[in-house]
Design a protein around this motif. Structure first.
Motif, PDB file in Angstrom:
ATOM      1  N   ASP A  45      -3.824 -16.064 -34.904  1.00  0.00           N
ATOM      2  CA  ASP A  45      -3.584 -14.883 -35.745  1.00  0.00           C
ATOM      3  C   ASP A  45      -4.036 -13.632 -35.007  1.00  0.00           C
ATOM      4  OD1 ASP A  45      -2.796 -15.889 -38.602  1.00  0.00           O
ATOM      5  OD2 ASP A  45      -4.431 -17.192 -37.971  1.00  0.00           O
ATOM      6  N   ILE A  46      -3.221 -12.595 -35.090  1.00  0.00           N
ATOM      7  CA  ILE A  46      -3.560 -11.304 -34.479  1.00  0.00           C
ATOM      8  C   ILE A  46      -3.494 -10.228 -35.555  1.00  0.00           C
ATOM      9  CG2 ILE A  46      -2.987  -9.587 -32.719  1.00  0.00           C
ATOM     10  CD1 ILE A  46      -1.605 -11.765 -31.119  1.00  0.00           C
TER      11      ILE A  46
ATOM     12  N   VAL B 202      -1.199  -4.344 -39.039  1.00  0.00           N
ATOM     13  CA  VAL B 202      -0.110  -5.321 -38.948  1.00  0.00           C
ATOM     14  C   VAL B 202      -0.734  -6.687 -38.675  1.00  0.00           C
ATOM     15  CG1 VAL B 202       1.889  -6.110 -37.628  1.00  0.00           C
ATOM     16  CG2 VAL B 202       1.629  -3.679 -38.155  1.00  0.00           C
ATOM     17  N   GLU B 203      -0.248  -7.709 -39.381  1.00  0.00           N
ATOM     18  CA  GLU B 203      -0.753  -9.066 -39.187  1.00  0.00           C
ATOM     19  C   GLU B 203       0.342  -9.925 -38.547  1.00  0.00           C
ATOM     20  OE1 GLU B 203      -2.039 -10.392 -43.001  1.00  0.00           O
ATOM     21  OE2 GLU B 203      -3.749  -9.004 -43.083  1.00  0.00           O
ATOM     22  N   MET B 204      -0.044 -10.689 -37.534  1.00  0.00           N
ATOM     23  CA  MET B 204       0.900 -11.537 -36.806  1.00  0.00           C
ATOM     24  C   MET B 204       0.399 -12.981 -36.813  1.00  0.00           C
ATOM     25  SD  MET B 204       1.224  -8.953 -33.542  1.00  0.00           S
ATOM     26  CE  MET B 204       2.281 -10.045 -32.593  1.00  0.00           C
TER      27      MET B 204
ATOM     28  N   ASP C  69      -4.938 -13.255 -25.566  1.00  0.00           N
ATOM     29  CA  ASP C  69      -6.058 -12.314 -25.696  1.00  0.00           C
ATOM     30  C   ASP C  69      -5.842 -11.097 -24.801  1.00  0.00           C
ATOM     31  OD1 ASP C  69      -7.212 -14.210 -27.341  1.00  0.00           O
ATOM     32  OD2 ASP C  69      -8.600 -14.973 -25.834  1.00  0.00           O
ATOM     33  N   ARG C  70      -5.475 -11.367 -23.556  1.00  0.00           N
ATOM     34  CA  ARG C  70      -5.338 -10.304 -22.558  1.00  0.00           C
ATOM     35  C   ARG C  70      -4.178  -9.359 -22.897  1.00  0.00           C
ATOM     36  NH1 ARG C  70      -4.419 -13.412 -18.734  1.00  0.00           N
ATOM     37  NH2 ARG C  70      -2.178 -13.115 -18.447  1.00  0.00           N
ATOM     38  N   VAL C  71      -3.039  -9.927 -23.286  1.00  0.00           N
ATOM     39  CA  VAL C  71      -1.866  -9.113 -23.594  1.00  0.00           C
ATOM     40  C   VAL C  71      -2.116  -8.234 -24.815  1.00  0.00           C
ATOM     41  CG1 VAL C  71       0.518  -9.224 -24.446  1.00  0.00           C
ATOM     42  CG2 VAL C  71      -0.182 -10.624 -22.484  1.00  0.00           C
ATOM     43  N   ALA C  72      -2.679  -8.816 -25.857  1.00  0.00           N
ATOM     44  CA  ALA C  72      -2.928  -8.036 -27.071  1.00  0.00           C
ATOM     45  C   ALA C  72      -3.840  -6.853 -26.782  1.00  0.00           C
ATOM     46  CB  ALA C  72      -3.529  -8.932 -28.149  1.00  0.00           C
ATOM     47  N   ARG C  73      -4.895  -7.094 -26.041  1.00  0.00           N
ATOM     48  CA  ARG C  73      -5.840  -6.026 -25.717  1.00  0.00           C
ATOM     49  C   ARG C  73      -5.197  -4.991 -24.786  1.00  0.00           C
ATOM     50  NH1 ARG C  73     -11.370  -5.049 -25.354  1.00  0.00           N
ATOM     51  NH2 ARG C  73     -11.992  -3.850 -23.522  1.00  0.00           N
ATOM     52  N   GLY C  74      -4.493  -5.481 -23.758  1.00  0.00           N
ATOM     53  CA  GLY C  74      -3.910  -4.583 -22.767  1.00  0.00           C
ATOM     54  C   GLY C  74      -2.841  -3.679 -23.341  1.00  0.00           C
TER      55      GLY C  74
ATOM     56  N   THR D  46      -7.542 -14.327 -33.257  1.00  0.00           N
ATOM     57  CA  THR D  46      -8.321 -15.455 -33.773  1.00  0.00           C
ATOM     58  C   THR D  46      -7.554 -16.753 -33.565  1.00  0.00           C
ATOM     59  OG1 THR D  46      -9.267 -14.024 -35.484  1.00  0.00           O
ATOM     60  CG2 THR D  46      -9.509 -16.404 -35.779  1.00  0.00           C
ATOM     61  N   ARG D  47      -8.176 -17.683 -32.871  1.00  0.00           N
ATOM     62  CA  ARG D  47      -7.590 -19.012 -32.701  1.00  0.00           C
ATOM     63  C   ARG D  47      -8.064 -19.891 -33.854  1.00  0.00           C
ATOM     64  NH1 ARG D  47      -9.129 -19.939 -26.279  1.00  0.00           N
ATOM     65  NH2 ARG D  47      -8.328 -17.909 -25.548  1.00  0.00           N
TER      66      ARG D  47
END
Length: 442
Positions: free
Chosen positions: A222-223, A286-288, A308-313, A329-330
Motif C-alpha cells: 500500500d502506498i 491518494v491511496e494506492m 520504496d525507491r521509486v515512490a520516494r524519488g 507499507t508492505r
C-alpha cells in the motif's frame, strides 16, 4: 530346466502385473462409488455454502465432522478456523495433505443449478456476496475422499497421516497463521506435504506436476501519497497528489524491465488507486494498492525495494517536502514466498501418476501467469519439509478455449473427473511416499 524357470518367471511377472492392475481398478472403482454416494452431494453443499477468508466457520465444522467420522483425531480452530486431522498407523514417515477452504467476494453468475447465493460479513465489516470462484470446494471434497480411502487401506501404508483444512488462502495468510498457532509443534511435523489445485486452464483427465516452481511469490503493498490541497484552477498553490501518484504508477512499470535480469520474471500491478473528491479540487491524499509477483527470493526483494525507491524519488522530483513523502507499507499478512516443489519428490509423484494413468496424462504446458499460493509456508527451504503441489484439470477439452478464468463470476469446473482423479492421485502419491520414506529410513 532353463525353459521351466523362464516360464515360471514370466508367469510370476504376469501375475504381479495382473495383481497391480486389479488393485488400481479396485481403488478407482471405490472412489467412483464414493463420489456417487457421498462426494457429489458434499461438493454441492460446499459450493452452495461458500465462506470468506478467516470466516470459514461452517465449512470447517462440516469438514471436521466428515473426517472425524472416519476415525481420525481431529482438532478444530487451528490458526483461526483451520482443521487438523491425524491418523497414526505404525512406524514410518509423516505425510501431510492440505486443502484450502475459503471462497471469494464475488456474486456467482455461473448458471449452475447449485450456484451460490450466499452473502457474508467480511473481516472488514462489509456484507459481500460469496462464491467458490477458485475451486476450493473441489479441494476439500477431495480431501474427504482421500481421508476415506486412506482410512480404509491402512494395511497398505505405515506412518502418520496429517490432513489440513486451511483457511484464507485467498488472502495468502491462512498457512502462516496455522504455523504461528503451532502446527508443526502441536501436531506431527511432516516429512512430505502434498496439495493440489483444480485448474480451469487444464483439460479434465490431465495432471500437471511441476518439478520445481509451482507458484510465484505475492506481496500486497500500500502506498499513501500526500499532497497539499488547492483549487483546481490554481494548481501552483498546492502539491497535486494525483499527479504524483500517476507518475509513480508509470515509473513502476520500468522496474521490471530495467531493474531485474531479462530472463527473470516479475510483475508490479497497481490494482487500485483512490484520491480526490471533486472536479475542481486538488486533494491532499491518494491511496494506492499494489500486488508484486516474482519467482525468485532475490528478485522479490529487488522489486519491493525498488517500489520504496521509486515512490520516494518521484515525490521528491515533483517537489513534495520531506514531511509529506509517500508512505509505503508492505503487508505483514497478505504475503507469501514462491512455492517451489522438491524436485526429487515431484519426480516420484510424476512417476506415480504416469504408472496409474499413463504418460499421456501428464500436462507440461508453460505457465501463463504468476499466480501465488501460501502452501509455500509449509515447505519453505528452512522447514525441511519436502513439498509437491500439483494441478488437476477441471474443464472438458472441448470447452477449454472458452473456459472462464479463476476468480471470474462465471467460473465453473467439471467436478466429478476433477475430484475423482485428484483423490486417486493423492491416495497413490501418499501411499508411495509412506513406502518410499520407510525404505529411505532403512
Amino acid at each position: 530346466m532353463r525353459s521351466t524357470r523362464l516360464t515360471m518367471l514370466v508367469l510370476s511377472i504376469c501375475f504381479a502385473v495382473s495383481m497391480q492392475a486389479g488393485a488400481q481398478d479396485e481403488l478407482r472403482e471405490s472412489i467412483a462409488t464414493d463420489y456417487q454416494r457421498n462426494l457429489e452431494a458434499l461438493f454441492k453443499h460446499f459450493h452452495e455454502n461458500p465462506e470468506l477468508s478467516h470466516r470459514e466457520f461452517e465449512t470447517s465444522e462440516r469438514l471436521a465432522a466428515e473426517i472425524r467420522e472416519l476415525g481420525y483425531e481431529v482438532t478444530e480452530g487451528v490458526g483461526g478456523t483451520g482443521v487438523v486431522a491425524v491418523m497414526q498407523n505404525g512406524d514410518g514417515p509423516t505425510v501431510m495433505i492440505r486443502a484450502d477452504m475459503d471462497g471469494l467476494p464475488i456474486r456467482e453468475q455461473s448458471g449452475l443449478e447449485y450456484a451460490s447465493t450466499a452473502t457474508q460479513e467480511d473481516i472488514d465489516g462489509e456484507v459481500k456476496p460469496v462464491m467458490h470462484a477458485c475451486g476450493h470446494d473441489t479441494h476439500i471434497t477431495s480431501l474427504v475422499g482421500t481421508a476415506r480411502q486412506m482410512a480404509a487401506r491402512k494395511s497398505e501404508w505405515s506412518g502418520t497421516l496429517v490432513l489440513i483444512g486451511q483457511p484464507a488462502e485467498e488472502r495468502i495468510s491462512g498457512a502462516r497463521r496455522m504455523l504461528e498457532d503451532g502446527l508443526y509443534e502441536r501436531f506431527p511435523k511432516p516429512d512430505y506435504a502434498l496439495a493440489f489445485h483444480v485448474s480451469a486452464g487444464i483439460p479434465t483427465g490431465r495432471i500437471e506436476v511441476p518439478l520445481a516452481l509451482r507458484a510465484s511469490s505475492a506481496d500486497s503493498v500500500d502506498i499513501v501519497v500526500h499532497g497539499v490541497g488547492a483549487h483546481g484552477a490554481s494548481p501552483h498553490k498546492g502539491i497535486d497528489p494525483v499527479l504524483v501518484a500517476s507518475q509513480i504508477v508509470v515509473s513502476l512499470q520500468s522496474v521490471v524491465s530495467r531493474t531485474i535480469a531479462p530472463q527473470q520474471a516479475g510483475v508490479i500491478t497497481v490494482g487500485a488507486i483512490h484520491g480526490g473528491s471533486k472536479h475542481n479540487i486538488i486533494g491532499d491524499r491518494v491511496e494506492m494498492q499494489l500486488t508484486v509477483r516474482s519467482n525468485d527470493f532475490e528478485v522479490r526483494d529487488t522489486l519491493l525495494d525498488a517500489i520504496d525507491r521509486v515512490a520516494r524519488g518521484v515525490a521528491i522530483s515533483l517537489g513534495v517536502p520531506d514531511d509529506l513523502l509517500p508512505e509505503v507499507t508492505r503487508s505483514e499478512t497478505e504475503t507469501t514466498p514462491p512455492t517451489i516443489n522438491d524436485s526429487a519428490t515431484a519426480e516420484r509423484v510424476r512417476n506415480v501418476v504416469a504408472e496409474a494413468f499413463g504418460e499421456d496424462v501428464l500436462w507440461d504446458e508453460p505457465r501463463d501467469g504468476m499466480g501465488a499460493e501460501d502452501f509455500a509456508y509449509f515447505v519453505t527451504p528452512d522447514s525441511g519439509v519436502k513439498g509437491v503441489y500439483f494441478n488437476v484439470g477441471g474443464t472438458p477439452p472441448e470447452d477449454l478455449d472458452d473456459a472462464p478464468s479463476h476468480h471470474s463470476p462465471f467460473f465453473r469446473i467439471e467436478p466429478e473427473p476433477a475430484i475423482t482423479m485428484a483423490t486417486e492421485t493423492m491416495v497413490r502419491a501418499a501411499t508411495h511416499l509412506f513406502g518410499g520414506g520407510m525404505e529411505e529410513a532403512q
